[in-house]
Structure formats: C-alpha cells, structure tokens
Write a protein that holds these residues in place. Structure first.
Motif, PDB file in Angstrom:
ATOM      1  N   PRO A  70       0.635  -1.713   0.095  1.00 32.58           N
ATOM      2  CA  PRO A  70      -0.198   0.114   0.122  1.00 32.58           C
ATOM      3  C   PRO A  70       1.016   1.160   0.155  1.00 32.58           C
ATOM      4  CG  PRO A  70      -0.816  -1.557   1.025  1.00 32.58           C
ATOM      5  CD  PRO A  70       0.563  -2.495   1.017  1.00 32.58           C
ATOM      6  N   THR A  71       2.282   1.339   0.733  1.00 32.05           N
ATOM      7  CA  THR A  71       2.551   2.276   0.754  1.00 32.05           C
ATOM      8  C   THR A  71       3.808   2.975  -0.629  1.00 32.05           C
ATOM      9  OG1 THR A  71       3.046   1.736   2.774  1.00 32.05           O
ATOM     10  CG2 THR A  71       4.225   3.692   2.382  1.00 32.05           C
ATOM     11  N   VAL A  72       3.959   1.979  -1.111  1.00 34.58           N
ATOM     12  CA  VAL A  72       4.448   1.855  -2.212  1.00 34.58           C
ATOM     13  C   VAL A  72       3.670   2.002  -3.423  1.00 34.58           C
ATOM     14  CG1 VAL A  72       6.197   0.493  -3.867  1.00 34.58           C
ATOM     15  CG2 VAL A  72       6.337   0.571  -1.678  1.00 34.58           C
ATOM     16  N   ASP A  73       2.451   1.718  -3.166  1.00 39.30           N
ATOM     17  CA  ASP A  73       1.171   1.949  -4.479  1.00 39.30           C
ATOM     18  C   ASP A  73       0.694   3.887  -4.709  1.00 39.30           C
ATOM     19  OD1 ASP A  73       1.068  -0.440  -5.693  1.00 39.30           O
ATOM     20  OD2 ASP A  73      -1.094  -1.325  -4.245  1.00 39.30           O
ATOM     21  N   THR A  74       1.327   3.873  -3.360  1.00 38.83           N
ATOM     22  CA  THR A  74       0.577   5.676  -3.128  1.00 38.83           C
ATOM     23  C   THR A  74       1.902   5.952  -3.671  1.00 38.83           C
ATOM     24  OG1 THR A  74      -0.485   5.068  -0.682  1.00 38.83           O
ATOM     25  CG2 THR A  74       0.299   7.422  -1.618  1.00 38.83           C
ATOM     26  N   LEU A  75       2.957   5.901  -3.691  1.00 38.30           N
ATOM     27  CA  LEU A  75       4.599   6.871  -4.257  1.00 38.30           C
ATOM     28  C   LEU A  75       3.833   6.185  -6.530  1.00 38.30           C
ATOM     29  CD1 LEU A  75       6.827   7.765  -4.798  1.00 38.30           C
ATOM     30  CD2 LEU A  75       8.059   6.082  -3.959  1.00 38.30           C
ATOM     31  N   GLN A  76       3.234   5.318  -5.878  1.00 37.65           N
ATOM     32  CA  GLN A  76       3.624   4.990  -7.368  1.00 37.65           C
ATOM     33  C   GLN A  76       2.233   5.929  -8.498  1.00 37.65           C
ATOM     34  OE1 GLN A  76       5.459   0.610  -7.652  1.00 37.65           O
ATOM     35  NE2 GLN A  76       3.559   0.837  -8.019  1.00 37.65           N
ATOM     36  N   GLU A  77       0.882   5.494  -7.528  1.00 37.38           N
ATOM     37  CA  GLU A  77       0.145   6.900  -7.746  1.00 37.38           C
ATOM     38  C   GLU A  77       0.083   8.316  -8.282  1.00 37.38           C
ATOM     39  OE1 GLU A  77      -2.605   5.819  -5.445  1.00 37.38           O
ATOM     40  OE2 GLU A  77      -2.733   3.366  -6.335  1.00 37.38           O
ATOM     41  N   ARG A  78       1.483   9.019  -7.275  1.00 35.35           N
ATOM     42  CA  ARG A  78       1.840  10.000  -7.249  1.00 35.35           C
ATOM     43  C   ARG A  78       2.385   9.921  -8.163  1.00 35.35           C
ATOM     44  NH1 ARG A  78       2.042  12.563  -1.088  1.00 35.35           N
ATOM     45  NH2 ARG A  78       0.054  11.547  -0.855  1.00 35.35           N
ATOM     46  N   GLY A  84       1.928  12.788 -15.048  1.00 34.71           N
ATOM     47  CA  GLY A  84       1.271  12.288 -16.183  1.00 34.71           C
ATOM     48  C   GLY A  84       1.331  11.485 -16.921  1.00 34.71           C
ATOM     49  N   ALA A  85       1.512  10.675 -16.512  1.00 32.12           N
ATOM     50  CA  ALA A  85       1.696   8.925 -17.084  1.00 32.12           C
ATOM     51  C   ALA A  85       0.493   8.006 -16.519  1.00 32.12           C
ATOM     52  CB  ALA A  85       2.899   8.592 -16.746  1.00 32.12           C
ATOM     53  N   GLU A  86       0.771   7.563 -17.441  1.00 30.51           N
ATOM     54  CA  GLU A  86      -0.681   6.329 -17.120  1.00 30.51           C
ATOM     55  C   GLU A  86      -0.304   4.973 -15.832  1.00 30.51           C
ATOM     56  OE1 GLU A  86      -1.240   4.384 -20.598  1.00 30.51           O
ATOM     57  OE2 GLU A  86      -2.414   5.703 -21.732  1.00 30.51           O
ATOM     58  N   ALA A  87       0.914   4.650 -15.139  1.00 34.89           N
ATOM     59  CA  ALA A  87       1.322   4.066 -14.630  1.00 34.89           C
ATOM     60  C   ALA A  87       2.533   3.936 -14.707  1.00 34.89           C
ATOM     61  CB  ALA A  87       0.887   2.640 -15.262  1.00 34.89           C
ATOM     62  N   CYS A  88       2.962   4.098 -13.333  1.00 35.02           N
ATOM     63  CA  CYS A  88       3.988   3.773 -12.645  1.00 35.02           C
ATOM     64  C   CYS A  88       4.248   2.588 -11.802  1.00 35.02           C
ATOM     65  CB  CYS A  88       5.219   5.077 -11.549  1.00 35.02           C
ATOM     66  SG  CYS A  88       5.797   4.899 -10.760  1.00 35.02           S
ATOM     67  N   LEU A  89       5.510   2.284 -11.731  1.00 36.57           N
ATOM     68  CA  LEU A  89       6.209   0.946 -10.966  1.00 36.57           C
ATOM     69  C   LEU A  89       8.224   1.654 -10.652  1.00 36.57           C
ATOM     70  CD1 LEU A  89       5.662  -1.726 -10.729  1.00 36.57           C
ATOM     71  CD2 LEU A  89       6.886  -2.516 -12.542  1.00 36.57           C
ATOM     72  N   THR A  90       7.674   1.476  -9.002  1.00 39.80           N
ATOM     73  CA  THR A  90       9.576   1.174  -8.177  1.00 39.80           C
ATOM     74  C   THR A  90      10.411   0.616  -8.170  1.00 39.80           C
ATOM     75  OG1 THR A  90       8.095   0.994  -6.053  1.00 39.80           O
ATOM     76  CG2 THR A  90       8.057   3.224  -7.597  1.00 39.80           C
ATOM     77  N   MET A  91      11.318   0.848  -7.975  1.00 41.35           N
ATOM     78  CA  MET A  91      12.159  -0.828  -7.635  1.00 41.35           C
ATOM     79  C   MET A  91      13.258   0.378  -6.665  1.00 41.35           C
ATOM     80  SD  MET A  91      11.626   0.249 -12.056  1.00 41.35           S
ATOM     81  CE  MET A  91      10.606  -0.757 -12.545  1.00 41.35           C
ATOM     82  N   SER A  92      14.180  -0.516  -6.419  1.00 43.75           N
ATOM     83  CA  SER A  92      15.426  -0.391  -5.209  1.00 43.75           C
ATOM     84  C   SER A  92      16.657   0.929  -5.173  1.00 43.75           C
ATOM     85  CB  SER A  92      15.961  -1.836  -5.127  1.00 43.75           C
ATOM     86  OG  SER A  92      16.782  -2.105  -6.248  1.00 43.75           O
ATOM     87  N   SER A  93      16.321   1.236  -6.812  1.00 45.34           N
ATOM     88  CA  SER A  93      17.430   2.192  -7.210  1.00 45.34           C
ATOM     89  C   SER A  93      17.332   2.752  -7.610  1.00 45.34           C
ATOM     90  CB  SER A  93      18.974   1.882  -6.755  1.00 45.34           C
ATOM     91  OG  SER A  93      19.607   1.070  -7.839  1.00 45.34           O
TER      92      SER A  93
END
Length: 404
Positions: A70-78, A84-93
C-alpha cells in the motif's frame, strides 16, 4: 476492520504544489494525515478460497510486498499523476530502474540506440551487459541530428537518452528524437533525473518511458535509494511488471514512505536550487581559476534555446572546469568546507564530484574527451544554502586551483 487503504479524492487539475501534497493519499480507516507506512512482507487471507482467487487474479488483494504494498502503491500513484503518466512502477535504485526498463523490453537479436553522454553505470549496461546477452547497442552523439537519422534508419527496439546529460548538461531534442525512434519501431526512454518531473515532462514531448533515480531530487535529503519507471499502462503492466516481480527488484515500503515525504517539498526545493544555481554559475564564470562554466540557465549554454522550450528552468546542476587539470580540480574541492565531496546530487546540501575519477571513471579517457569531461571538470549540485556563501567558498576554492 480492514487496514488496507481506501483511495480518497484526487484531482489532476490541481496545481503542482497541491498535487505534491494531496494526490493519491490512500488514507486508511483511521484517517491519518501523513501516509501510513505498511512495513510488512506479506498479507493474510480470510480463507483458502480467497488466497487461491488472489493468485488466480479474479479478486484484488495484496499478496506479497515484492508484488505490491500500500505505501509503495501510494508513491507510484502520486508519481504517475505528477508525471502525467498512465502508470508507474518503482524499484530499489535508479540503476535498478534503468536496467529493468531495458532488460524487460529487449531480447537477443534486438537493437538499442543511445546517446553516448550517459552516466557511467548506464554506459556499462549498454556496452557490456546487453551485448553479452546478444543485444546490439549503438552509441552516438546525441546532439548530431544526422547521427540520429543514420542510426535510426534501421529497425530498433529501444532508444535511450539522458537529457540533460550527466555530467556536461547536454540538452537533447526529445520531440525530434522521438520521431526518429518511432519511425524505426522503437520506444524512446528518457532518463529525466537532472531535470526532475517538475522541471521537464518528457512524455508530453513524445517520449514513451521516463526513468528516475528517486535517490536524487525526489528524496532530496540524502536519506534513501529508489528508482521509478513511468509509461503507458499497457507497457508497464505487460512488459515491465512481470520482469520486476519475478526478478525481485522491488522498493521497500520504508523507502517509499521517505520518498513520499520528499515529494511534498520537491517543487519548493527545485525552484530554490535552480535560482541558487543560476547565481552561482554567473559568479563562477567571472572567477580567474575557472576556464569555463556549463549551466543550462546561462545564455552561453550551447542548447539554451532548446532548453527554454523543454525545461522550466536551468536546474540545480553546474559543470565547470578549473585550471591545472586534475590537480587543480582536487585542490579546488579540497578547499571546500560548505560544499561536500560526494557523487550524489539533487540534495538539499551542495555536493561536488570529479567525474573523471568517480562517476565516469570506467569510461575510457578517449570517450571522456569526446564528451567534454576533462580532468579539470567538476560537477556541482547546488543545494539550499545561501548562494552568497557558496559563491564566497567557490572563489577561494578556485583560487586554490590557480596556485598548483
């Protein structure tokens, strides 16, 4: 009572400063003002049937924090809303983001074209790792339009550029390069770290994928590592996400929470740092120990007119060359007291590094010369200090270079 977050109001029409504080809040039933930190590796199910349905994908439920949190999802959504992107995915670096973006998209026999002005580890990825997997890589002068036309006259899978580039701040024409890339069948990936998402919007200029080291300005206070890749919903979910989930390059919830706190002040920090950098760059240009200054906000930057079209301001990075080569650069840096010697950038504190012996050490001397990275070049990341203090420090430090 469920502890999982419930999406609350989000409005993409809000202005930037408001979005950075209020977009994608994902508040729980407790109504907290600051985003909740979900420090958990896994999740429980109400029944075996619910677990089976979760893995089958017929219901939505968190499975494992390598897959979603949930915390990671919040960052990705923000970040997606900010970019102005449709989607985001985060990584460790940040390098995790660069490597995942490329490795998820290409396979043996594919072709990648990139501008040769690249961060050292990205250069290694393109010149060593990808070729070992059977991927053809071509590095060109990103400022040469004829080189782009020639390189992209052949079928290509991906194009990668940094703009502004590290460390000499070349500004590449995103719109024009995207047109050549798309004609060759490629997607354009832009490393937007130096500009930040509040200073440049590559997707609006024709890019397909935007990459960040969140470690830099997005955190902005030297606390944590993180990376992010943004693009279309289809590419993120069908190409990038399976690769990331199954190779394990995930962002920790704690780091995501720290980055959320950094985003709240990103616009304020970026504006002030750019204003400070403009003042420092002008002062550096007048110092006798300095041979030349490269700053995007100055009228003498070679791509100044293009930068005015693509970027909000000149950013927080300066590249300057002192007299007497490496010895002069070292003498200058060793005279710093406010400015810290560090290979990081985008911090609230001013930082300096010597690219030829640090970030770009593994690039050959010949290639560094082609990129303008002489032994006297120092990369300076301007922070939030009083600019006059920085100018006074740089005056005495550059004078030290003269005495070698």
């Amino acid at each position: 009572m469920s502890q999982f977050p419930k999406q609350t109001k989000t409005d993409s029409a809000w202005r930037l400063a408001t979005q950075l504080l209020h977009n994608a809040p994902n508040r729980t039933v407790h109504g907290e003002t600051s985003e909740a930190l979900f420090m958990t590796s896994g999740y429980v199910y109400d029944s075996a049937e619910q677990a089976a349905a979760t893995f089958e994908g017929t219901i939505e439920h968190y499975q494992y924090s390598r897959y979603g949190n949930p915390t990671v999802d919040t960052l990705q959504e923000r970040l997606a809303l900010l970019e102005g992107a449709e989607a985001c995915l985060t990584m460790s670096s940040g390098m995790g983001a660069v490597s995942c973006a490329l490795l998820s998209h290409v396979k043996s026999g594919d072709r990648v074209v990139a501008a040769k002005a690249l961060f050292g580890s990205t250069h290694w990825l393109l010149t060593h790792l990808l070729p070992s997997y059977g991927v053809e890589t071509v590095l060109i002068d990103g400022l040469d339009e004829a080189a782009w036309k020639d390189a992209l006259s052949f079928p290509t899978k991906a194009v990668l550029i940094e703009t502004p580039s590290n460390p000499m701040l070349d500004v590449l024409d995103i719109r024009k390069i995207s047109e050549y890339a798309h004609k060759a069948g490629a997607i354009l990936m832009v490393d937007n770290v130096f500009a930040t998402p509040v200073g440049q919007r590559p997707l609006a200029l024709g890019a397909d994928v935007v990459i960040y080291s969140c470690t830099k300005h997005l955190d902005g206070q030297g606390r944590t590592l993180g990376g992010a890749v943004l693009g279309s919903h289809q590419w993120i979910t069908e190409t990038l996400q399976p690769f990331v989930r199954n190779t394990g390059n995930s962002l920790s919830p704690f780091n995501a929470w720290v980055l959320l706190k950094g985003l709240e002040t990103l616009d304020l920090r970026a504006r002030t740092m750019a204003q400070n950098a403009a003042s420092v760059a002008d002062a550096l240009a007048e110092m006798p120990g300095v041979k030349n200054v490269r700053y995007i906000g100055r009228a003498d930057h070679p791509q100044r007119e293009l930068a005015k079209k693509q970027m909000r301001d000149g950013g927080s990075l300066i590249a300057f060359e002192v007299v007497n080569g490496q010895k002069g650069a070292f003498a200058c840096m060793n005279a710093f007291s406010i400015i810290a010697i560090s290979n990081n950038l985008g911090d609230a504190r001013s930082l300096a590094t010597h690219p030829a012996t640090t970030t770009h050490k593994k690039i050959s001397a010949e290639e560094r010369a082609e990129l303008g990275i002489s032994d006297g070049v120092i990369r300076l990341s301007i922070g939030l200090e009083d600019p006059q203090d920085l100018i006074e420090e740089l005056k005495q430090a550059t004078d030290a270079a003269l005495k070698i």
